[in-house]
Design a protein around this motif. Structure first.
Motif, PDB file in Angstrom:
ATOM      1  N   ALA A 341     -62.336  14.488  25.758  1.00  0.00           N
ATOM      2  CA  ALA A 341     -62.577  15.647  24.889  1.00  0.00           C
ATOM      3  C   ALA A 341     -61.711  15.568  23.639  1.00  0.00           C
ATOM      4  O   ALA A 341     -62.173  15.839  22.517  1.00  0.00           O
ATOM      5  N   MET A 342     -60.439  15.178  23.798  1.00  0.00           N
ATOM      6  CA  MET A 342     -59.537  15.078  22.645  1.00  0.00           C
ATOM      7  C   MET A 342     -60.020  14.017  21.659  1.00  0.00           C
ATOM      8  O   MET A 342     -60.021  14.226  20.440  1.00  0.00           O
ATOM      9  N   ILE A 343     -60.429  12.868  22.192  1.00  0.00           N
ATOM     10  CA  ILE A 343     -60.905  11.790  21.322  1.00  0.00           C
ATOM     11  C   ILE A 343     -62.187  12.204  20.610  1.00  0.00           C
ATOM     12  O   ILE A 343     -62.370  11.931  19.413  1.00  0.00           O
ATOM     13  N   THR A 344     -63.079  12.872  21.333  1.00  0.00           N
ATOM     14  CA  THR A 344     -64.326  13.336  20.723  1.00  0.00           C
ATOM     15  C   THR A 344     -64.047  14.312  19.595  1.00  0.00           C
ATOM     16  O   THR A 344     -64.655  14.238  18.515  1.00  0.00           O
ATOM     17  N   ILE A 345     -63.108  15.237  19.826  1.00  0.00           N
ATOM     18  CA  ILE A 345     -62.725  16.198  18.769  1.00  0.00           C
ATOM     19  C   ILE A 345     -62.203  15.450  17.549  1.00  0.00           C
ATOM     20  O   ILE A 345     -62.560  15.752  16.398  1.00  0.00           O
ATOM     21  N   ALA A 346     -61.345  14.437  17.781  1.00  0.00           N
ATOM     22  CA  ALA A 346     -60.764  13.678  16.667  1.00  0.00           C
ATOM     23  C   ALA A 346     -61.852  12.984  15.850  1.00  0.00           C
ATOM     24  O   ALA A 346     -61.838  13.011  14.610  1.00  0.00           O
ATOM     25  N   VAL A 347     -62.827  12.341  16.521  1.00  0.00           N
ATOM     26  CA  VAL A 347     -63.887  11.607  15.812  1.00  0.00           C
ATOM     27  C   VAL A 347     -64.808  12.577  15.076  1.00  0.00           C
ATOM     28  O   VAL A 347     -65.231  12.304  13.937  1.00  0.00           O
ATOM     29  N   VAL A 348     -65.121  13.704  15.696  1.00  0.00           N
ATOM     30  CA  VAL A 348     -65.994  14.694  15.049  1.00  0.00           C
ATOM     31  C   VAL A 348     -65.338  15.233  13.780  1.00  0.00           C
ATOM     32  O   VAL A 348     -65.983  15.410  12.745  1.00  0.00           O
ATOM     33  N   ILE A 349     -64.033  15.494  13.843  1.00  0.00           N
ATOM     34  CA  ILE A 349     -63.317  15.962  12.648  1.00  0.00           C
ATOM     35  C   ILE A 349     -63.250  14.856  11.599  1.00  0.00           C
ATOM     36  O   ILE A 349     -63.370  15.103  10.392  1.00  0.00           O
ATOM     37  N   ALA A 350     -63.055  13.609  12.057  1.00  0.00           N
ATOM     38  CA  ALA A 350     -62.908  12.488  11.123  1.00  0.00           C
ATOM     39  C   ALA A 350     -64.214  12.153  10.415  1.00  0.00           C
ATOM     40  O   ALA A 350     -64.192  11.654   9.281  1.00  0.00           O
ATOM     41  N   GLY A 351     -65.366  12.418  11.060  1.00  0.00           N
ATOM     42  CA  GLY A 351     -66.654  12.039  10.501  1.00  0.00           C
ATOM     43  C   GLY A 351     -66.881  12.497   9.074  1.00  0.00           C
ATOM     44  O   GLY A 351     -67.159  11.667   8.182  1.00  0.00           O
ATOM     45  N   PRO A 352     -66.770  13.810   8.778  1.00  0.00           N
ATOM     46  CA  PRO A 352     -67.003  14.272   7.399  1.00  0.00           C
ATOM     47  C   PRO A 352     -66.021  13.669   6.396  1.00  0.00           C
ATOM     48  O   PRO A 352     -66.401  13.331   5.274  1.00  0.00           O
ATOM     49  N   PHE A 353     -64.737  13.538   6.784  1.00  0.00           N
ATOM     50  CA  PHE A 353     -63.753  12.943   5.877  1.00  0.00           C
ATOM     51  C   PHE A 353     -64.134  11.499   5.559  1.00  0.00           C
ATOM     52  O   PHE A 353     -64.144  11.086   4.392  1.00  0.00           O
ATOM     53  N   ALA A 354     -64.414  10.724   6.603  1.00  0.00           N
ATOM     54  CA  ALA A 354     -64.755   9.315   6.398  1.00  0.00           C
ATOM     55  C   ALA A 354     -66.038   9.174   5.586  1.00  0.00           C
ATOM     56  O   ALA A 354     -66.140   8.305   4.712  1.00  0.00           O
ATOM     57  N   TYR A 355     -67.023  10.023   5.877  1.00  0.00           N
ATOM     58  CA  TYR A 355     -68.296   9.956   5.143  1.00  0.00           C
ATOM     59  C   TYR A 355     -68.066  10.216   3.650  1.00  0.00           C
ATOM     60  O   TYR A 355     -68.611   9.515   2.797  1.00  0.00           O
TER      61      TYR A 355
END
Length: 410
Positions: A341-355
């Protein structure tokens, strides 16, 4: 480094020696935040790396509208070579390994496509300029360029050497002509060979657009014309038959020595030369990949520390569950679900920034890859897999402890 030093310095000696610590909940919460942040950074770098590598792959592999395999560009290094290129060309054409040889003022991927003042039929004089490429009659077949209409230059028609031009598709689009309408149009242009020379000409052909510049640029209007003046006789492109290129290059060196013994030959494979144009993007990709690997390693260390800390606090709980019949896979799932769950939260938050940042970088390319959902799904899958391996190793160690040893003090 600062976090554990400040945290450990607050421990009370008596409680610590008794195996107790204060504020366990807040410690665990802070560690979770740090691990999420670490995987956030790792996810941003992974997405950035994938985006850069995909773009570099596009730049290196996109079909440019011409053949580039087995082509060797020989630089005519001085006025003597430029003025006497025909001797070398004829000597090479006598060899069975040589399919064709073409003269040009520049090669694809270069920068010397000089702008010429042009006066197309039906347009005001002095209002337009276009990039240019001087060549001989063999350039189009050597590069296997496609004619959309009309014909190529030929030595059989004397006026082609001075009074004829071929335009690319971008040029006729800029002029509002179709490929058929362009044929026969008057097209006066000015060349500079020691001084300005105005040449009245007519359009004899339209060539399909090809990427004569690097893929950092859209295909721009281009005028192709016959120009064998020593000032513009800069390259001979030699097309070899498929086979042993080492022997072909030995042949090329030998012919050059006969042609121009005073100076060494300067040649390059066209494919290699085009690859060099994207060295900056390749370095960025390597840099991103290095930082991503480092960030993943740091994230795994943080996750390992958190999972060890959490598992140690739940040793007795795990022992009781094992006594009650829980399997190793059930305990592993219990200990891992939180970290997934923690890793999923991190990737979901990172997605818009990286995009956002990847999209900003890609805006500099007229030919660019699409940032598809698969990049983000792959990043999430990779992050979860790395997390599961890291947590799994720690969790398996705890689950293998004999419950009797854990519970005997109780």
């Amino acid at each position: 480094g600062l976090y554990p030093s400040f945290f450990l310095s607050r421990f009370k000696t008596v409680l610590t020696l008794n195996g107790k610590t204060e504020e366990a909940g807040s410690v665990l919460g802070l560690r979770r935040v740090l691990v999420i942040f670490q995987f956030f950074v790792a996810a941003v770098l992974i997405i950035g790396t994938l985006s850069v590598l995909k773009q570099v792959s596009l730049l290196q592999n996109k079909h440019l509208g011409f053949d580039r395999d087995a082509l060797v560009a020989v630089r005519m290094i001085d006025r003597f070579a430029g003025a006497n290129y025909l001797n070398l060309k004829n000597a090479l054409l006598e060899e069975s390994d040589v399919l064709s040889v073409a003269l040009s003022s520049e090669i694809p991927g270069g920068q010397a496509f000089h702008g010429l003042e042009v006066n197309p039929e039906g347009f005001p004089r002095g209002t337009m300029s276009m990039n240019s490429l001087g060549m001989d009659e063999d350039f189009l077949p050597t590069y296997n360029l496609t004619l959309k209409s009309g014909r190529n230059f030929t030595k059989d028609i004397v006026t082609d050497g001075r009074d004829a031009v071929i335009l690319n598709e971008s040029a006729i689009k800029a002029l509002g002509w179709t490929a058929e309408e362009a044929l026969g149009k008057d097209f006066e242009f000015t060349v500079y060979t020691g001084g300005a020379e105005v040449r009245p000409a007519s359009v004899i052909g339209v060539v399909a657009d090809f990427n004569y510049q690097t893929l950092h640029h859209q295909v721009e209007p281009l005028v192709l014309y016959v120009n064998k003046h020593p000032y513009y006789s800069d390259f001979l492109t030699v097309k070899f038959a498929s086979g042993d290129l080492k022997e072909a290059l030995d042949l090329l060196r030998a012919k050059w020595q006969e042609f121009h013994r005073e100076k060494p030959i300067d040649f390059t494979f066209l494919d290699d030369e085009l690859q060099k144009r994207y060295a900056s993007e390749m370095r960025i990709g390597q840099l991103f990949a290095s930082f991503a690997a480092l960030s993943i390693a740091i994230s795994c260390l943080g996750l390992l520390g958190l999972s060890a800390f959490s598992a140690q606090r739940r040793v007795k709980e795990i022992a009781i569950r094992k006594v009650m019949g829980a399997t190793a896979s059930q305990i592993l799932r219990l200990l891992s679900i939180e970290y997934i769950a923690m890793i999923t939260i991190a990737v979901v938050i990172a997605g818009p920034f990286a995009y956002y940042f990847a999209d900003q970088w890609l805006e500099g390319f007229p030919y660019r890859v699409a940032l598809g959902l698969e990049t983000f799904v792959f990043t999430l899958a990779l992050s979860v897999l790395i997390g599961l391996i890291t947590v799994g190793l720690q969790s398996m160690r705890v689950t293998l402890i004999n419950p009797a040893k854990t519970l005997k003090s109780d």
